[in-house]
Write a protein that holds these residues in place. Structure first.
Motif, PDB file in Angstrom:
ATOM      1  N   ASP A 107      36.301  46.933  35.911  1.00 34.53           N
ATOM      2  CA  ASP A 107      36.708  45.743  35.170  1.00 34.53           C
ATOM      3  C   ASP A 107      35.461  44.959  34.741  1.00 34.53           C
ATOM      4  N   PRO A 108      35.218  44.822  33.430  1.00 36.34           N
ATOM      5  CA  PRO A 108      34.014  44.106  32.986  1.00 36.34           C
ATOM      6  C   PRO A 108      33.984  42.642  33.424  1.00 36.34           C
ATOM      7  N   THR A 109      35.154  42.063  33.723  1.00 38.69           N
ATOM      8  CA  THR A 109      35.166  40.657  34.153  1.00 38.69           C
ATOM      9  C   THR A 109      34.627  40.490  35.574  1.00 38.69           C
ATOM     10  N   THR A 110      34.473  41.610  36.309  1.00 39.18           N
ATOM     11  CA  THR A 110      33.906  41.529  37.653  1.00 39.18           C
ATOM     12  C   THR A 110      32.377  41.496  37.621  1.00 39.18           C
ATOM     13  N   ARG A 140      28.496  36.884  34.707  1.00 33.25           N
ATOM     14  CA  ARG A 140      27.968  36.568  33.377  1.00 33.25           C
ATOM     15  C   ARG A 140      27.475  35.121  33.365  1.00 33.25           C
ATOM     16  N   THR A 157      26.722  38.129  23.051  1.00 35.25           N
ATOM     17  CA  THR A 157      28.155  38.381  23.239  1.00 35.25           C
ATOM     18  C   THR A 157      29.003  37.655  22.197  1.00 35.25           C
ATOM     19  N   TYR A 192      39.785  48.646  26.711  1.00 38.75           N
ATOM     20  CA  TYR A 192      39.573  47.244  26.343  1.00 38.75           C
ATOM     21  C   TYR A 192      39.463  47.032  24.826  1.00 38.75           C
ATOM     22  N   THR A 211      27.721  44.282  27.324  1.00 39.52           N
ATOM     23  CA  THR A 211      28.723  44.551  28.365  1.00 39.52           C
ATOM     24  C   THR A 211      28.902  46.047  28.556  1.00 39.52           C
TER      25      THR A 211
END
Length: 210
Positions: free
Chosen positions: A122-125, A128, A154, A167, A174
Motif C-alpha cells: 500500500d503506497p499510503t504506508t 510522505r 507529486t 491504483y 511513489t
C-alpha cells in the motif's frame, strides 16, 4: 541530512542549468555529502513517435554528477501502458547504470535483470513529507533519522505520473518507492516459468474437479 537521513535520492532532472548561484550551492552540498546522494538519469526519444527514434541520454550536469551516484529512472511500459516490471539497471551507452530503487537497496540485490513491482504494498504506508516542511524544520523529531529518502514531484500539474495496476496511476517518485520497498521486503516478484505454472494449474484443476 541535518534531520538524520542516511541516503537521499533525487528523482529530479538536473541535466540543464538553472541559475549559476543556485547550481553552485547545490554542487557544494552534493560534494559535502559525497556518495550519500543519488541523482537521476534517463533515456528519452529525440522526437515523439516511432520506437525507431533516436534515444538521448540525459544525465545530471557534471558539476553535480562528479560527486554523486547516478541512477536510471526509466521503467518498462507494457502494451496496455501500465508499468509492471522494473529494471535492475540499463546500459547508458558506455557502462551499466543501476536503477534508482536497486541502488538504494544495495548491490547485493542485483542478481536478476528485472522484477515485477509488488503493488500489494500500500503506497499510503510509505511515509510522505513535504519538502517545504522539511526545510522549515516543521517535521517530527527523528522522522528522517536513519531513513533513506526519495525526493520527487507529486503534484498532478507537473505531469510525472505513470499508469499502474491496482491504483490506476501513481506519481513517478511513489512508483520508485514501491520498487525499492519490493526489493527490501523481499517482495520483488518474478515469473515462475512455464513448467511450474502448468503444474500449479493442473493441481488447481484437479482440486476443483474433486
Amino acid at each position: 541530512f541535518e534531520a538524520g537521513a542516511s541516503d537521499v535520492a533525487l528523482d529530479v532532472d538536473f541535466s540543464s542549468v538553472s541559475s549559476l548561484r543556485g547550481d553552485d550551492e547545490l554542487a557544494a552540498t552534493i560534494r559535502r555529502h559525497g556518495g550519500r546522494i543519488i541523482l537521476a538519469a534517463f533515456h528519452q526519444q529525440d522526437t515523439p513517435g516511432p520506437a525507431a527514434a533516436t534515444l538521448l541520454d540525459f544525465r545530471p550536469l557534471e558539476i553535480f554528477a562528479e560527486s554523486a551516484a547516478i541512477a536510471g529512472v526509466n521503467v518498462d511500459v507494457a502494451s496496455d501502458g501500465a508499468v509492471r516490471r522494473y529494471p535492475i539497471g540499463q546500459f547508458d551507452g558506455r557502462s551499466f547504470r543501476p536503477s534508482m530503487a536497486a541502488l538504494l537497496a544495495g548491490n547485493a540485490r542485483l542478481d536478476f535483470p528485472f522484477f515485477f513491482i509488488d503493488y500489494g504494498i500500500d503506497p499510503t504506508t510509505i511515509p510522505r513529507l513535504s519538502v517545504a516542511d522539511v526545510l522549515a524544520g516543521q517535521i517530527e523529531p527523528g522522522a528522517l533519522a536513519g531513513r533513506k529518502v526519495i525526493v520527487g514531484a507529486t503534484a498532478l500539474e507537473l505531469g510525472d505520473y505513470v499508469t499502474v495496476p491496482v491504483y490506476r496511476s501513481l506519481s513517478g517518485v511513489t512508483m520508485q518507492a514501491l520498487a525499492y520497498e519490493s526489493l527490501i521486503q523481499d517482495r520483488a516478484l518474478r515469473r515462475s516459468g512455464a513448467p511450474v505454472t502448468v503444474a500449479v494449474l493442473l493441481l488447481l484443476a484437479l482440486g476443483a474437479a474433486a
